[in-house]
Design a protein around this motif. Sequence first.
Motif, PDB file in Angstrom:
ATOM      1  N   UNK A 139      32.624  50.761  51.030  1.00 43.55           N
ATOM      2  CA  UNK A 139      32.485  51.451  49.745  1.00 43.55           C
ATOM      3  C   UNK A 139      33.802  51.749  49.045  1.00 43.55           C
ATOM      4  N   UNK A 140      34.842  52.220  49.744  1.00 40.03           N
ATOM      5  CA  UNK A 140      36.145  52.377  49.103  1.00 40.03           C
ATOM      6  C   UNK A 140      36.857  51.033  49.176  1.00 40.03           C
ATOM      7  N   UNK A 141      37.206  50.484  48.002  1.00 39.40           N
ATOM      8  CA  UNK A 141      37.753  49.125  47.939  1.00 39.40           C
ATOM      9  C   UNK A 141      39.101  49.131  47.230  1.00 39.40           C
ATOM     10  N   UNK A 142      40.065  48.430  47.811  1.00 36.18           N
ATOM     11  CA  UNK A 142      41.361  48.199  47.179  1.00 36.18           C
ATOM     12  C   UNK A 142      41.428  46.719  46.816  1.00 36.18           C
ATOM     13  N   UNK A 143      41.067  46.340  45.582  1.00 37.34           N
ATOM     14  CA  UNK A 143      40.917  44.923  45.224  1.00 37.34           C
ATOM     15  C   UNK A 143      42.200  44.100  45.277  1.00 37.34           C
ATOM     16  N   UNK A 144      43.369  44.748  45.304  1.00 34.41           N
ATOM     17  CA  UNK A 144      44.611  43.971  45.378  1.00 34.41           C
ATOM     18  C   UNK A 144      44.750  43.256  46.727  1.00 34.41           C
ATOM     19  N   UNK A 145      44.070  43.773  47.745  1.00 31.60           N
ATOM     20  CA  UNK A 145      44.086  43.108  49.042  1.00 31.60           C
ATOM     21  C   UNK A 145      45.275  43.468  49.908  1.00 31.60           C
ATOM     22  N   UNK A 146      46.353  43.891  49.317  1.00 27.43           N
ATOM     23  CA  UNK A 146      47.537  44.341  50.040  1.00 27.43           C
ATOM     24  C   UNK A 146      48.237  45.381  49.184  1.00 27.43           C
ATOM     25  N   UNK A 147      49.210  46.064  49.751  1.00 30.90           N
ATOM     26  CA  UNK A 147      49.877  47.147  49.017  1.00 30.90           C
ATOM     27  C   UNK A 147      50.872  46.601  48.002  1.00 30.90           C
ATOM     28  N   UNK A 148      50.968  47.301  46.872  1.00 32.05           N
ATOM     29  CA  UNK A 148      52.025  47.006  45.909  1.00 32.05           C
ATOM     30  C   UNK A 148      53.287  47.721  46.375  1.00 32.05           C
ATOM     31  N   UNK A 149      54.306  46.957  46.685  1.00 29.18           N
ATOM     32  CA  UNK A 149      55.587  47.506  47.100  1.00 29.18           C
ATOM     33  C   UNK A 149      56.663  46.868  46.227  1.00 29.18           C
ATOM     34  N   UNK A 150      57.354  47.644  45.385  1.00 29.01           N
ATOM     35  CA  UNK A 150      58.345  47.066  44.468  1.00 29.01           C
ATOM     36  C   UNK A 150      59.476  46.327  45.165  1.00 29.01           C
ATOM     37  N   UNK A 151      59.646  46.579  46.469  1.00 27.66           N
ATOM     38  CA  UNK A 151      60.701  45.884  47.210  1.00 27.66           C
ATOM     39  C   UNK A 151      60.269  44.482  47.647  1.00 27.66           C
ATOM     40  N   UNK A 152      58.963  44.233  47.643  1.00 27.54           N
ATOM     41  CA  UNK A 152      58.456  42.911  48.047  1.00 27.54           C
ATOM     42  C   UNK A 152      58.328  42.038  46.806  1.00 27.54           C
ATOM     43  N   UNK A 153      59.458  41.594  46.305  1.00 31.87           N
ATOM     44  CA  UNK A 153      59.489  40.875  45.025  1.00 31.87           C
ATOM     45  C   UNK A 153      58.758  39.531  45.095  1.00 31.87           C
TER      46      UNK A 153
END
Length: 336
Positions: A139-153
């Motif tokens: 039920x709780x969904x994070x559609x990006x599939x992975x975390x947004x990390x500004x260091x992972x360009x």
Amino acid sequence: MLLSLVLHTYSMRYVLPAAVMLGTAPTYILAWLGWRLFSFFVPGARIYQEVDDRFYNIYQSMVLFFFENYTGVQIILYGDLPKHKENIIYLSNHQCTVDWIVADILAVRQNALGHVRYVLKNGLKWLPLYGWYFSQMYLVIFPEGTRYNPELTKVISASQIYAAEQGLAVLKHVLTPRIKATYVAFDCMKNYLDAIYDVTVAYEGTVDQMGKRKEAPSMAEFLCKECPKVHIHIDRIDKKDVPEEQLSMRRWLHERFEIKDKLLIEFYDSPDSQRRNKFPGKCINSKLSLKKTLPSLLFLGGLTASMLMTESGRKLYVKTWIYGTVIGCLLVSIKV
């Protein structure tokens, strides 16, 4: 020497909550297992589910004691503030391990904490004791599939290139969302849903002195009180306004993430300092009462302490960790 001691003491502020949350895990699993076995003699699956949700509510309430009351973080809510319990799919941007706590933060304010379930990254099913239990949740969904990390360009660049190739808007502060989990969840549950909550989360203090966005806080950093405020924007979308065909839903989902991106651009990049570090519109500072969390902490902590006071209890405690982990991994492997 003194400075090193101060820094070490500060960094240890997460040890107590981590020890309690992990230390009560065998107690929680044993209580749940006892109810699971007893429920075979109780007619009706509804009764089992109600008590199971209650157990889950107790544990999650204890977790929220540490993430809200212990840290003293301010929860700032914007948009369509939930007023009563609903059957929903919760869609959110994903930045760190604290994100799933934010879902609980909203749920407890609707008296729906025991009903929250998650779609989690596949690797988390191998967590000791919790992995098998978490692998049953949704039920709780994070559609990006992975975390947004500004260091992972490279991850961000690949996401933006994919969006451009697909003729989709290129996003700055979120990754291009994936449709599969959202589509399957909505398709399977649409007859029971009331709405979708489109949630955008921003952690205050995640911008450096040069105005560049930093990585969101880890759980340890959060518990060390390094995040003063969490800003949560909620858009309630009635299920009739969500397209049911997969391709149309894919476009709709990307449009929702375009809206998230604009909110986060306002939060992080607004040239107006008065508008930065906040979402547009009215907001409320929502404080969680100790009545919602402290009883659960005392209950689980007391049960665990009672178990550890006897030799037989300590043996049962250790065996639960060992056998619970092994059996959980086997169950997950069989399921796979």
